[in-house]
Motif scaffolding. Structure first.
Motif, PDB file in Angstrom:
ATOM      1  N   ARG A 147       0.903  -1.163   0.000  1.00  0.00           N
ATOM      2  CA  ARG A 147       0.000   0.000   0.000  1.00  0.00           C
ATOM      3  C   ARG A 147       0.931   1.200   0.000  1.00  0.00           C
ATOM      4  NH1 ARG A 147      -5.528   0.108   3.166  1.00  0.00           N
ATOM      5  NH2 ARG A 147      -5.064   2.295   3.371  1.00  0.00           N
ATOM      6  N   LYS A 186      -7.440  10.077   1.100  1.00  0.00           N
ATOM      7  CA  LYS A 186      -8.244   9.402   2.119  1.00  0.00           C
ATOM      8  C   LYS A 186      -9.711   9.814   2.068  1.00  0.00           C
ATOM      9  CE  LYS A 186      -7.024   6.865   4.342  1.00  0.00           C
ATOM     10  NZ  LYS A 186      -6.893   5.458   3.862  1.00  0.00           N
ATOM     11  N   PRO A 187     -10.623   8.839   2.157  1.00  0.00           N
ATOM     12  CA  PRO A 187     -12.038   9.182   2.302  1.00  0.00           C
ATOM     13  C   PRO A 187     -12.289   9.656   3.732  1.00  0.00           C
ATOM     14  CG  PRO A 187     -11.755   6.808   2.442  1.00  0.00           C
ATOM     15  CD  PRO A 187     -10.388   7.389   2.200  1.00  0.00           C
ATOM     16  N   GLU A 244      -5.838   3.211  -2.963  1.00  0.00           N
ATOM     17  CA  GLU A 244      -7.265   3.433  -3.200  1.00  0.00           C
ATOM     18  C   GLU A 244      -7.409   4.457  -4.324  1.00  0.00           C
ATOM     19  OE1 GLU A 244      -9.763   4.394   0.172  1.00  0.00           O
ATOM     20  OE2 GLU A 244     -11.443   4.907  -1.155  1.00  0.00           O
ATOM     21  N   TRP A 256      -7.844   0.115  -5.881  1.00  0.00           N
ATOM     22  CA  TRP A 256      -9.061  -0.455  -5.313  1.00  0.00           C
ATOM     23  C   TRP A 256     -10.113   0.615  -5.052  1.00  0.00           C
ATOM     24  CZ3 TRP A 256      -4.936   0.003  -1.705  1.00  0.00           C
ATOM     25  CH2 TRP A 256      -5.216   0.691  -0.516  1.00  0.00           C
ATOM     26  N   MET A 305     -14.763   1.471   0.507  1.00  0.00           N
ATOM     27  CA  MET A 305     -16.122   1.125   0.917  1.00  0.00           C
ATOM     28  C   MET A 305     -17.108   2.281   0.695  1.00  0.00           C
ATOM     29  SD  MET A 305     -17.298  -0.114   4.670  1.00  0.00           S
ATOM     30  CE  MET A 305     -17.418   1.547   5.277  1.00  0.00           C
ATOM     31  N   ARG A 306     -16.614   3.510   0.843  1.00  0.00           N
ATOM     32  CA  ARG A 306     -17.516   4.665   0.753  1.00  0.00           C
ATOM     33  C   ARG A 306     -17.780   5.127  -0.673  1.00  0.00           C
ATOM     34  NH1 ARG A 306     -14.270   4.443   4.609  1.00  0.00           N
ATOM     35  NH2 ARG A 306     -14.765   4.865   6.775  1.00  0.00           N
ATOM     36  N   LYS A 354     -13.522  -2.997  -1.809  1.00  0.00           N
ATOM     37  CA  LYS A 354     -13.703  -3.201  -0.380  1.00  0.00           C
ATOM     38  C   LYS A 354     -15.164  -3.572  -0.145  1.00  0.00           C
ATOM     39  CE  LYS A 354      -9.817  -1.907   1.818  1.00  0.00           C
ATOM     40  NZ  LYS A 354      -9.858  -1.205   3.081  1.00  0.00           N
ATOM     41  N   ASP A 371      -9.362  -8.013   4.956  1.00  0.00           N
ATOM     42  CA  ASP A 371      -8.811  -6.822   5.617  1.00  0.00           C
ATOM     43  C   ASP A 371      -9.336  -6.862   7.054  1.00  0.00           C
ATOM     44  OD1 ASP A 371      -8.598  -4.322   6.817  1.00  0.00           O
ATOM     45  OD2 ASP A 371      -9.468  -3.205   5.150  1.00  0.00           O
ATOM     46  N   HIS A 431     -10.051  -2.647   9.141  1.00  0.00           N
ATOM     47  CA  HIS A 431     -10.996  -1.521   9.098  1.00  0.00           C
ATOM     48  C   HIS A 431     -12.327  -1.760   9.783  1.00  0.00           C
ATOM     49  CE1 HIS A 431      -7.970  -0.068   6.284  1.00  0.00           C
ATOM     50  NE2 HIS A 431      -8.368   1.116   6.691  1.00  0.00           N
ATOM     51  N   GLU A 466      -2.801  -2.839   7.466  1.00  0.00           N
ATOM     52  CA  GLU A 466      -2.159  -1.544   7.647  1.00  0.00           C
ATOM     53  C   GLU A 466      -1.011  -1.737   8.629  1.00  0.00           C
ATOM     54  OE1 GLU A 466      -5.640   1.460   6.225  1.00  0.00           O
ATOM     55  OE2 GLU A 466      -5.309   1.332   8.385  1.00  0.00           O
TER      56      GLU A 466
END
Ligand code: PEP
Ligand code: CO
Length: 468
Positions: A125, A132-133, A251, A280, A283-284, A306, A366, A369, A411
């Motif tokens: 990563r 970042k979301p 991401e 990738w 999720m959001r 995700k 994962d 998260h 992570e």
């Protein structure tokens, strides 16, 4: 060029994602979740024009080779180790931090190769994990509200207006930092850093005596003996042992950046995202008719998705129809992150739905998260026991449903941080104050990472032994 749609009423267009023509810009007509507001649109566009001229960070043949390896992992012939920071930061683009992260990933992969008796695909990563979301557009402190920190590619973490205002020049800096990271990783690997004859190079200075490092040292000694034995009986040195492939992932969140690095390649059909091997969808941003799904359906890279607690079997199947209409092996990695308390209830229906539809994917766990919590002293942490539990359950659930866990997504860092509680040293909430450096999510430190690698071996082998 069409402007970027930011409002959410775009879904009333009822666009049919699977049939409309794709271009590297067609995402601009969809709802873009998690999009920063750049105050100067002209400055953004001229920066993007500059970015479009710059060389890419990876090549199409590397991307296709990773896809092939994903296809093999999907069939149980390889295991994927994906790891790195939650958010890379510009100040952490240093030789020490990059080398230490590489060392941890190499050590973990050695544990996995040795224990699983299987090739391991290493995916960092890094070299682009800068966006970042965020759950809120604005952050309020002592009555003052400023735009949320969205990762170094957008703005800075310091809480003042100038730093928090999205700045397009950061796109160029992120590209440059990613290229430097890539360059250094490639140079280290080419120079023999990953040479199995010299695993002592991978030692981290700060790691003192630990039961885990003893176990690790015994394993390295055993591998060294095997290598020397093979070389003695074959009468020549084993050359491939000095190389290890490394792939990158991030991401694909900030679509203007991804678009600028999306290119055609001579003698290849279609388009590639050449900013990374493995982008990738977070999720959001996994809405079926949203911009991120639209963008990613058109590139030939392997795609991660995700999968969190809100994902229904039906929604997942429709996403797969859009992202992988041809059922190409290695195309889709589903990275599930439910949390230790809920994976048992949420994962089985998804596995069963994919079976019913004849969908084969690469499943990755994962365990980070879904297990984030806040401590009473105000830290965001993850208890090691929950991470471990989700991962162990993932192996068991897949096996119980005639499926297979093909990899992990973690992570982690090579630094001596105290961000996740528990593990061999039993870090407590009060230890978090000592070395908490993450700007976003808490990471496993070296020792916790190695412990995870060892428990993957134990669990995967136990689950396989029970199957035969
Ligand atoms: C992440 O991987 O850092 C992340 C934000 O994950 P998710 O989209 O699964 O919440
Ligand atoms: Co994270």
């Amino acid at each position: 060029m069409p402007p970027i749609a930011r409002t959410s009423n775009q879904s009333s267009l009822q666009v049919n994602a699977a049939t409309e023509a794709w271009t590297s810009q067609s995402w601009r007509l969809r709802t873009v979740q998690q999009s920063p507001s750049y105050p100067d649109a002209a400055a953004l566009e001229s920066t993007l024009a500059e970015l479009r001229q710059l060389p890419p960070l990876v090549t199409s043949w590397e991307i296709l080779s990773l896809k092939q390896q994903f296809a093999e992992a999907q069939e149980g012939r390889r295991f994927i180790l994906q790891g790195g920071d939650c958010a890379e930061s510009f100040v952490d683009c240093t030789s020490e931090i990059i080398a230490n992260r590489l060392k941890v990933l190499l050590q973990m992969s050695l544990v996995l190769v040795h224990g699983l008796r299987q090739p391991v695909v290493r995916v960092g990563r890094f070299a682009g994990q800068y966006a970042k979301p965020r759950s809120a557009e604005m952050e309020t402190r002592e009555g003052a509200s400023l735009p949320s920190y969205r990762g170094d590619i957008v703005n800075g973490p310091a809480f003042d207006l100038a730093t928090r205002t999205p700045d397009p020049r950061r796109l160029l800096k992120a590209h440059a930092r990613s290229a430097m990271t890539m360059n250094f990783v490639r140079a280290l690997i080419d120079g023999g850093f990953a040479d199995l004859h010299h695993p002592e190079y991978w030692k981290l200075d700060w790691v003192g005596h630990s039961p885990l490092s003893d176990e690790y040292r015994r394993m390295v000694a055993a591998i060294g003996d095997s290598v020397r034995f093979m070389e003695t009986i074959s009468g020549e040195s084993l050359h491939n042992l000095n190389r290890a492939d490394f792939y990158t992932a991030h991401e694909a969140l900030l679509l203007p950046y991804e678009e600028a690095l999306t290119r055609r390649v001579p003698r290849q059909h279609g388009w590639f995202n050449l900013s990374t091997h493995f982008p990738w969808i977070g999720m959001r941003t996994a809405a079926l008719d949203g911009a991120h799904v639209e963008y990613l359906r058109g590139v030939r890279n392997p795609i991660g998705l995700k999968v969190g607690p809100a994902m229904t079997a039906d929604a997942l199947l429709r996403l797969l129809d859009v992202l992988s209409p041809d059922h190409e092996p290695g195309r889709i990695a589903l990275i599930h992150r439910f949390g230790a308390a809920r994976i048992g209830e949420l994962l089985p229906p998804l596995i069963e739905a994919l079976h019913r539809e004849g969908r084969r994917v690469l499943w990755i766990s994962d365990p980070m998260h879904g297990n984030t919590e806040s401590t009473s002293n105000g830290y965001k942490t993850r208890p090691f026991a929950a991470i471990r539990s989700e991962l162990e359950q993932a192996f068991e659930i897949h096996a119980a449903h005639a499926s297979r866990l093909g990899g992990v997504h973690l992570e982690l860092t090579g630094e001596n941080v105290t961000e996740c509680t528990g593990g061999a040293r039993e870090l407590t909430e009060t230890d978090l104050e000592r070395a908490y450096h993450s700007t976003v999510d808490p990471r496993l430190n070296y020792e916790q990472s190695l412990e995870i690698a060892m428990l993957i071996v134990r669990k995967r082998n136990a689950v396989q032994a029970a199957e035969v």
